[in-house]
Each structure stands twice: as C-alpha cells, then as structure tokens.
Write a protein that holds these residues in place. Structure first.
Motif, PDB file in Angstrom:
ATOM      1  N   SER A 152       0.837  -1.198   0.000  1.00  0.00           N
ATOM      2  CA  SER A 152       0.000   0.000   0.000  1.00  0.00           C
ATOM      3  C   SER A 152       0.868   1.243   0.000  1.00  0.00           C
ATOM      4  O   SER A 152       1.875   1.308   0.725  1.00  0.00           O
ATOM      5  N   THR A 153       0.459   2.244  -0.759  1.00  0.00           N
ATOM      6  CA  THR A 153       1.169   3.517  -0.836  1.00  0.00           C
ATOM      7  C   THR A 153       0.165   4.648  -0.681  1.00  0.00           C
ATOM      8  O   THR A 153      -0.843   4.704  -1.403  1.00  0.00           O
ATOM      9  N   VAL A 154       0.408   5.540   0.289  1.00  0.00           N
ATOM     10  CA  VAL A 154      -0.499   6.667   0.508  1.00  0.00           C
ATOM     11  C   VAL A 154      -0.477   7.580  -0.713  1.00  0.00           C
ATOM     12  O   VAL A 154       0.595   7.918  -1.251  1.00  0.00           O
ATOM     13  N   VAL A 155      -1.679   7.974  -1.167  1.00  0.00           N
ATOM     14  CA  VAL A 155      -1.807   8.830  -2.344  1.00  0.00           C
ATOM     15  C   VAL A 155      -2.640  10.064  -2.009  1.00  0.00           C
ATOM     16  O   VAL A 155      -3.464  10.043  -1.091  1.00  0.00           O
ATOM     17  N   GLU A 156      -2.401  11.117  -2.747  1.00  0.00           N
ATOM     18  CA  GLU A 156      -3.138  12.377  -2.555  1.00  0.00           C
ATOM     19  C   GLU A 156      -4.175  12.506  -3.669  1.00  0.00           C
ATOM     20  O   GLU A 156      -4.003  13.255  -4.627  1.00  0.00           O
ATOM     21  N   ARG A 157      -5.235  11.724  -3.577  1.00  0.00           N
ATOM     22  CA  ARG A 157      -6.318  11.784  -4.562  1.00  0.00           C
ATOM     23  C   ARG A 157      -7.574  11.206  -3.950  1.00  0.00           C
ATOM     24  O   ARG A 157      -7.563  10.688  -2.825  1.00  0.00           O
ATOM     25  N   ASP A 163      -8.932   0.755  -3.498  1.00  0.00           N
ATOM     26  CA  ASP A 163      -8.052   1.485  -2.595  1.00  0.00           C
ATOM     27  C   ASP A 163      -8.286   1.055  -1.151  1.00  0.00           C
ATOM     28  O   ASP A 163      -9.376   0.592  -0.789  1.00  0.00           O
ATOM     29  N   GLU A 164      -7.263   1.266  -0.344  1.00  0.00           N
ATOM     30  CA  GLU A 164      -7.391   1.017   1.091  1.00  0.00           C
ATOM     31  C   GLU A 164      -7.485   2.366   1.796  1.00  0.00           C
ATOM     32  O   GLU A 164      -6.622   3.226   1.608  1.00  0.00           O
ATOM     33  N   GLU A 207     -11.406  12.366  -0.506  1.00  0.00           N
ATOM     34  CA  GLU A 207      -9.977  12.456  -0.259  1.00  0.00           C
ATOM     35  C   GLU A 207      -9.735  12.447   1.243  1.00  0.00           C
ATOM     36  O   GLU A 207     -10.687  12.481   2.037  1.00  0.00           O
ATOM     37  N   ALA A 208      -8.468  12.443   1.644  1.00  0.00           N
ATOM     38  CA  ALA A 208      -8.132  12.488   3.065  1.00  0.00           C
ATOM     39  C   ALA A 208      -8.752  13.729   3.697  1.00  0.00           C
ATOM     40  O   ALA A 208      -8.653  14.836   3.156  1.00  0.00           O
ATOM     41  N   SER A 238      -4.910   5.005   0.394  1.00  0.00           N
ATOM     42  CA  SER A 238      -3.717   4.299  -0.061  1.00  0.00           C
ATOM     43  C   SER A 238      -4.052   3.465  -1.280  1.00  0.00           C
ATOM     44  O   SER A 238      -5.101   2.804  -1.342  1.00  0.00           O
ATOM     45  N   SER A 239      -3.148   3.488  -2.241  1.00  0.00           N
ATOM     46  CA  SER A 239      -3.298   2.658  -3.434  1.00  0.00           C
ATOM     47  C   SER A 239      -2.665   1.304  -3.155  1.00  0.00           C
ATOM     48  O   SER A 239      -1.543   1.221  -2.638  1.00  0.00           O
TER      49      SER A 239
END
Length: 470
Positions: A152-157, A163-164, A207-208, A238-239
């Motif tokens: 998992s990688t945190v994403v800004e979208r 997604d998680e 989004e977050a 997270s992607s």
C-alpha cells in the motif's frame, strides 16, 4: 427396601420405593450429628446435645426431614439397579408416606432411554457433489494469496474501488451515539463489502479529510439489526499494488520455484478440501436418511430441558460475547421468537434422536473407543474451541465430561460404519469411498449433530425434599 417399576410411556417410568425405618438409622444418626454441629443449647457443649433434647427443642420432624433427604439418593440408586433402569436426567421425587419408626415410601418419575429397533439400512443411497477443481478455482486461490502480499502507498487523490482507506466511524440510533458504535483508525478496502452496507458508496470519491453520512443496518453490537445513521471520516487513502503473477511471486509467497508448481499445489490443496467437504456431506446425508428409517420416541421433559439449555447458552454465552441480546439477534436473523423457538426445538430433537440411534448402532456393532482415538478426538475438539490441548483436557476432566467425549467418538464410529455399508455416489454417478482421514471428518460431523444432547446419567441423585410432621 422394596421397589416396583411402572412404565408410564416408552420414555418415562415411575419407581415406587418402600424403605423399612431401620434402614434409615444411619441417615438418622448422621442427621443428629449434623444438627448437633449447627445449633447451641444452654447447658450442653456443642456437638454433645442428646437426641431427645434436639427432638424437644427443634422437633422430630426436622430431624426426619434431614435424614430422609440424606438417604434418598442412596435408595433411589439402589432402586434403579434393582429395576435395571438407566435414567436420563434428574428424577421428580415425591415423599408419599413417612411414618416415624415405621416406614418411608417415595416415588420417583424419571425419563429413560427408549427401546428402539434399527432396521436394515444397507439399502440407503445418497448423492454428493463430485470433487472437481476448475482453473477458475485455482485462479481464485492464487488471487487470494496475491492479495496477502499486496503493498500500500499513501496517495493524494480521491478514493476509488480497490483502494485502502483508513477511516473513523460513528453510529447513531435515534439521534444517540452508541457506546459500541465508535471506531477510529479502521483500515478498509473499498469494494470488499466486509463492513457496513453503504460504506463503499460513502467513501468512494472522498480524499483524506473528507466526510460522509449514510444509513445502514447494524450487523453486530448492542443494537444489531437496527437502522443507524453512520458518519465516516477518511483519514488517508492508499493505493494497493498487487505483485506480478510470475515465478518471482511464487518464490516470495511459497516454497516453490515456479508459478506452475504453485498452481499445481493449489490444485492439490483444493482437491483435499473438497474431498473433506464431500465426506462431511456424505455423513450428514446418510445420517438424515438413517434417522428417517427409525422411529424414536422422545422424552418430553428431556427435550424441554435441552431446548432451555440451548437457549440459555445462546443468550448468555454466544450472544453475550458478541455484545448482542436475543431481541437484536432475532432482528438480525429476521425471525420471530416463535420461529426461533420452533427451530431450536427441531435442532434439540434431532440431537437427541441422533444420540439414541447412533448409540444403538454402536451397541449392535459392539464398537469401543481406544485411548488413542479419544486423544485424537480431544485434540480436534481443543483446536476447534480455541483452547490448548492440556487446557481443554483439564476442563473436560474437571467438568466430568470425559464420558461425553467417549460417546461422541463412539457415535462417530457408528456413523462411519453405517456409511461403509450404504451406497454413496457423486453427482457424476461415480462411487465415493471415504479414506481414514475423511472418516474422521464424518466422526466430527456425528459428534456435532449429537454432542449437545444430554448424556445418560445412571448415577443421578434423587432431588427430593421430605416434609415430616413433628
């Protein structure tokens, strides 16, 4: 002592017992000793009060009552032996006559194991699902393994399916926040459908820092089955990235060097699982067919007690651990109390019938249980209970349940013997032969079907209270 047995119906008898007074003397002496230790009389040391003084101060009736209550279990047990009666459960005892220095007469009504006749069951035929493992089954198994190794990688979208998200939840019913309806930092994969209905739609596109509110039926907790207004806050998105399906993945996720070897191992494992399921299905269908062949009178008091026990265990143990009461459970199951109690009665009746029938088969087949078989069964039961073998064994011994486990194994062997003598085909018309491991699956199935049925209690003590006049 003299006793007589009257058959009230195929599952219940009444014992009438006459006890000459001289046979009560040991219990009478014990009653005086007990009362001596419990009371004080001026002028006498404790434990040294003469019997006549106890009679004068406290009444002869109190002494007789204590003596009879102490003696009842012994005389009841002797009457059972004399009448060759094997009782089920506790008796209903009634003191019909108590003449001081003359005679004690009492009756004891108790359920008994009915006499049943096992017909020829060799003609039973059942059909079970064939063991077939498709490429799609293997694909699904490998995909589940692949999911376990996702990163998992945190994403800004905005969050999308797959997604998680890390979320905070708050549930309200009738405007009030539930104590067990608040959760923080929960990880959830969008599209998995593993939490509340409506959650996927609520968080998709956020989004977050985003928030949403939706209505959903609670699946657990103190208000399970209730409609709740749920607020959700997205902490992060997270992607999830799945590893490539190649030999490198096989080496990462297993002991195999190639993906082809991993897939072949999955095929073998799935085939074993389906064989076990097939064996369980065969055992259950054969058991149902056997029960249809045998007429089994059910002791009604025993059935009522069993229904009450099952209901109590569900309410105070199983549901209690889930933080749920019976009303919430019924709402979740969409059942009325009447429907629930009818199902409970049906399950209890089948459990009792299963025990009686398989015990009779075991008796006819002269089946016994070895220490090794008992130990293996205990290990499996311990594993299914979530307890360690030593801890489970200690609980069984302290609870006096060793004979219950022996009965489970014996009934499992009885069912396995029946299955061996009947015809089992799969859905392709091919005969099914169960090996030793699959026989164990059948034993567990038989044990589960009858394990909650009450065990025979040949040493049950009479529960009666004597009332004597002064």
């Amino acid at each position: 002592m003299k006793s007589a047995v009257e058959t009230l119906n195929p599952t219940r008898v009444r014992l009438t017992v006459e006890v000459p007074f001289e046979e009560l003397k040991p219990s009478l002496d014990a009653a005086y000793r007990k009362i001596n230790q419990q009371v004080q009389v001026p002028g006498f040391r404790k434990g040294k009060i003469p019997a006549r003084i106890i009679d004068q101060r406290f009444g002869r009736g109190a002494v007789l009552e204590e003596a009879v209550n102490e003696a009842l279990p012994k005389f009841y047990s002797e009457a059972l032996t004399e009448g060759e009666i094997s009782p089920l459960g506790q008796p209903e005892v009634d003191i019909t006559e108590l003449k001081d220095n003359e005679l004690l007469t009492f009756t004891a009504e108790v359920d008994i194991r009915p006499e049943i006749e096992i017909p020829d069951y060799s003609g039973i035929e059942v059909t079970v699902d064939a063991v077939e493992v498709s490429d799609e089954d293997i694909d699904s198994a490998v995909e589940r393994l692949r999911e376990r190794f996702a990163s998992s990688t945190v994403v800004e979208r905005a969050a999308a399916e797959g997604d998680e998200v890390k979320i905070d939840l708050e549930a309200r019913v009738d405007g009030e926040v539930l104590e067990d309806g608040v959760a923080s930092g929960v990880s959830y994969t969008i599209g998995s459908g593993q939490m509340l209905d409506g959650l996927d739609e609520a968080v998709t596109g956020l989004e977050a820092g985003g928030t949403a509110t939706f209505t959903s039926e609670l699946k657990g907790g103190s208000r399970a089955g209730s409609e709740a207004e749920v607020s959700v806050v997205v902490e992060s998105v997270s992607s999830r990235e799945l590893p490539e399906l190649d030999d490198e993945f096989a080496q990462l996720a297993s002991e195999f060097d190639t993906l082809a070897e991993l897939r072949e191992d999955s095929r073998t494992r799935l085939a074993d699982e389906k064989k076990y399921q097939q064996a369980t299905e065969a055992q259950e269908k054969v058991l149902d067919a056997l029960l249809e062949l045998v007429e089994v009178p059910i002791p009604q008091k025993l059935l009522a007690d069993e229904v009450e026990t099952r209901k109590h265990n569900l309410e105070h143990h199983q549901l209690g651990q889930l933080g749920m009461d019976l009303d919430a459970y019924l709402a979740l199951q969409e059942k009325s109390l009447e429907e629930f109690e009818a199902e409970l009665k049906e399950q209890a009746e089948k459990g009792i019938r299963t025990q009686f029938v398989l015990d009779e088969v075991a008796k006819q087949e002269k089946l016994s249980v070895s220490q090794e078989e008992l130990t293996e069964h205990l290990m499996r039961r311990a594993q299914s209970s979530g307890m360690g073998p030593d801890q489970f064994a200690k609980a069984v011994v302290e609870g006096g349940q060793v004979q219950m486990l022996v009965g489970e194994v014996r009934r499992g062997k009885a069912l396995a013997a029946v299955v061996e003598s009947v015809t089992v085909n799969d859905s392709n018309g091919e005969p099914v032969h169960l090996d030793e491991d699959e026989d164990e699956a059948g034993q567990d199935a038989a044990a589960e079907a009858g394990q909650d049925a009450p065990a025979e209690t040949g040493d049950a003590a009479a529960e009666g209270t004597a009332k004597a006049d002064d």
